[in-house]
Design a protein around this motif. Structure first.
Motif, PDB file in Angstrom:
ATOM      1  N   LYS A   7       0.836  -1.209   0.000  1.00 52.59           N
ATOM      2  CA  LYS A   7       0.000   0.000   0.000  1.00 52.59           C
ATOM      3  C   LYS A   7       0.866   1.251   0.000  1.00 52.59           C
ATOM      4  CE  LYS A   7      -4.107  -1.947   2.236  1.00 52.59           C
ATOM      5  NZ  LYS A   7      -4.984  -1.893   3.435  1.00 52.59           N
ATOM      6  N   HIS A 345      -2.454  -6.383  -5.731  1.00 51.71           N
ATOM      7  CA  HIS A 345      -2.991  -5.138  -5.178  1.00 51.71           C
ATOM      8  C   HIS A 345      -3.021  -4.100  -6.302  1.00 51.71           C
ATOM      9  CE1 HIS A 345      -2.261  -6.412  -0.876  1.00 51.71           C
ATOM     10  NE2 HIS A 345      -1.468  -7.240  -1.539  1.00 51.71           N
ATOM     11  N   ALA A 363      -9.188   4.980  -5.745  1.00 48.22           N
ATOM     12  CA  ALA A 363      -9.254   4.025  -4.638  1.00 48.22           C
ATOM     13  C   ALA A 363      -8.115   3.020  -4.765  1.00 48.22           C
ATOM     14  CB  ALA A 363     -10.603   3.314  -4.619  1.00 48.22           C
ATOM     15  N   ILE A 365      -7.250  -1.386  -3.950  1.00 46.76           N
ATOM     16  CA  ILE A 365      -7.813  -2.697  -3.605  1.00 46.76           C
ATOM     17  C   ILE A 365      -6.688  -3.676  -3.263  1.00 46.76           C
ATOM     18  CG2 ILE A 365      -9.841  -2.421  -5.103  1.00 46.76           C
ATOM     19  CD1 ILE A 365      -8.448  -4.467  -7.023  1.00 46.76           C
ATOM     20  N   PHE A 369     -10.490  -7.394  -0.671  1.00 45.93           N
ATOM     21  CA  PHE A 369     -11.451  -6.296  -0.866  1.00 45.93           C
ATOM     22  C   PHE A 369     -12.890  -6.785  -0.960  1.00 45.93           C
ATOM     23  CE2 PHE A 369     -13.903  -3.841  -4.051  1.00 45.93           C
ATOM     24  CZ  PHE A 369     -14.146  -2.709  -3.285  1.00 45.93           C
ATOM     25  N   PHE A 393     -16.617   1.596  -2.331  1.00 41.82           N
ATOM     26  CA  PHE A 393     -15.293   1.934  -1.794  1.00 41.82           C
ATOM     27  C   PHE A 393     -15.397   2.832  -0.563  1.00 41.82           C
ATOM     28  CE2 PHE A 393     -13.896   0.653  -6.070  1.00 41.82           C
ATOM     29  CZ  PHE A 393     -12.841  -0.185  -5.718  1.00 41.82           C
ATOM     30  N   THR A 396     -16.081   0.496   2.350  1.00 42.65           N
ATOM     31  CA  THR A 396     -14.949  -0.322   2.783  1.00 42.65           C
ATOM     32  C   THR A 396     -13.768   0.511   3.270  1.00 42.65           C
ATOM     33  OG1 THR A 396     -14.037  -0.390   0.528  1.00 42.65           O
ATOM     34  CG2 THR A 396     -15.559  -2.168   1.166  1.00 42.65           C
ATOM     35  N   ASP A 398     -11.747   2.381   1.352  1.00 35.87           N
ATOM     36  CA  ASP A 398     -10.620   2.267   0.433  1.00 35.87           C
ATOM     37  C   ASP A 398     -10.516   3.419  -0.568  1.00 35.87           C
ATOM     38  OD1 ASP A 398      -9.511  -0.278   1.312  1.00 35.87           O
ATOM     39  OD2 ASP A 398     -11.383  -1.142   0.573  1.00 35.87           O
TER      40      ASP A 398
END
Length: 418
Positions: A7, A345, A363, A365, A369, A393, A396, A398
């Motif tokens: 990330k 990812h 966003a 993922i 996800f 999104f 969640t 994200d």
């Protein structure tokens, strides 16, 4: 590499891609020699204000004046160049007023003056000047039809140039006989000068084209006046000298992101800076490439990041839809096609900081996800069918929110395969 590491890498690549198109760092090196007389500045686009400020800082000792227009929320303080704000992606009266002032400013230029045009993505909607007798209200209707038509950016620009007095070289003609230098940030596939903001300072290469097929695609809601203009034989733009300088492009941003990937020990594979088509279809295609890397080490052995740019489309049609932009729709389609495949990812954002009309740039993922979405009672396939990717999104957690970045080299997509 942990999930947090991936990330963080995705974020660093995004940041590098955006920074590579920052007017504050790239504009000065593309300026012409300083003029001995006055310099008039005009321009439009999401980066217009930031470009104007960068020009002021680069030339503190030059007599600068003029006006540029940018999107609401994208203005920055300037000392000598006036900054206006208007609506995007749908034109409004503020944009029309700004366009009139920009055109008059250009017409006031005299032989011996230097006119610098600061052009970036979004300038087409921000600087509306309808071809008479087309009204602003009719132009707004056409714009809304274009946004939901599914037409390519190239075809949209064919329509926009034909319906405008300022696009397709109109601004350059107004500035004649002064010397005109255009500094542009590209947000279009192929970096075509005629497509950036619909080419207000370059000749229209499609001025003689038959647009009847595009008229048919826009359907019966197309205003009659617009239909008549689009179907009429158009005069070719008068030839004029073009000094057009591209100061930032999608490819430059992809290469900046690739450098970050290499430093992290991840092999970058650049798939292109001009990918087009339906966002959801590109998501399926990109999932296939990512799976090929994971299963067959092709086109490269993991760890790999697949980098791409360009501008996809989301065809809404006549059905009702939820909230979302092309980047979140791409990611949702990608996630569904991957179906939780381990070690993959992805991040996708609009480099201007606004994906569609929402408040998020895009966003991110990971493999979990869809599972996390299901725990909240959400079905990704339903959201995708309803073009409601933003809502999923948001639920969640994200979404990526950067705020306005004050630049725009279109979409940035990165898919990491471990």
């Amino acid at each position: 590499m942990t999930e947090d590491d991936v990330k963080a890498l995705l974020r660093r690549m995004m940041t590098a891609a955006i920074a590579a198109a920052d007017p504050a760092t790239v504009l000065a090196r593309h300026l012409p020699e300083k003029p001995t007389s006055r310099c008039i500045v005009i321009g439009a686009g999401k980066s217009a204000a930031a470009m104007a400020r960068a020009l002021e800082k680069a030339w503190p000792d030059v007599e600068l004046s003029g006006v540029v227009v940018t999107r609401f929320g994208h203005a920055v303080p300037t000392d000598r160049i006036s900054v206006r704000e208007a609506s995007h992606p749908v034109p409004d009266a503020a944009g029309l007023e700004a366009a009139r002032d920009i055109l008059q400013t250009a017409k006031a230029a005299r032989k011996g003056d230097l006119v610098i045009a600061l052009i970036s993505g979004g300038g087409s909607a921000l600087m509306p000047m309808p071809t008479p007798p087309l009204t602003l209200e009719e132009k707004i209707t056409v714009n809304k039809l274009l946004l939901k038509s599914g037409l390519t950016i190239d075809d949209m620009n064919r329509v926009r140039r034909r319906l405008s007095k300022i696009k397709g070289g109109g601004l350059a003609q107004a500035a004649s006989p002064a010397r005109l230098v255009t500094l542009a940030i590209s947000d279009v596939p192929g970096d075509d000068p005629a497509a950036v903001a619909s080419g207000p300072t370059v000749p229209d290469p499609t001025s003689g084209d038959d647009l009847s097929q595009l008229v048919d695609r826009l359907g019966p809601d197309l205003p009659l006046t617009a239909r008549e203009i689009l179907l009429a034989k158009a005069e070719k733009t008068t030839d004029f000298e073009v000094d057009f300088r591209m100061i930032a492009t999608p490819q430059m941003s992809l290469e900046a992101a690739a450098t970050v990937a290499r430093e992290a020990g991840v092999t970058p594979v650049l798939l292109g800076d001009a990918l087009e088509g339906e966002a959801r279809e590109l998501g399926i295609a990109m999932a296939g490439i990512a799976k090929s890397v994971a299963r067959h080490a092709a086109p490269a052995r993991a760890p790999v990041v697949l980098l791409s740019g360009g501008e996809t489309t989301v065809s809404i049609g006549d059905t009702s839809s939820g909230r979302g932009g092309r980047n979140t729709e791409f990611l949702l389609s990608l996630a569904i096609a991957l179906n939780g495949h381990p070690g993959i990812h992805a991040l996708a954002v609009d480099t201007d900081g606004i994906d569609g009309t929402e408040d998020a740039a895009g966003a991110v993922i990971g493999p979990d996800f869809l599972e996390r979405a299901q725990t909240k009672g959400l079905d990704g396939t339903v959201n995708l069918r309803n073009h409601d990717s933003y809502s999923l999104f948001e639920a969640t957690g994200d979404l990526i929110r950067t705020g306005p970045t004050l630049t725009n080299v279109n979409d940035f997509r990165a898919v990491v395969v471990l």
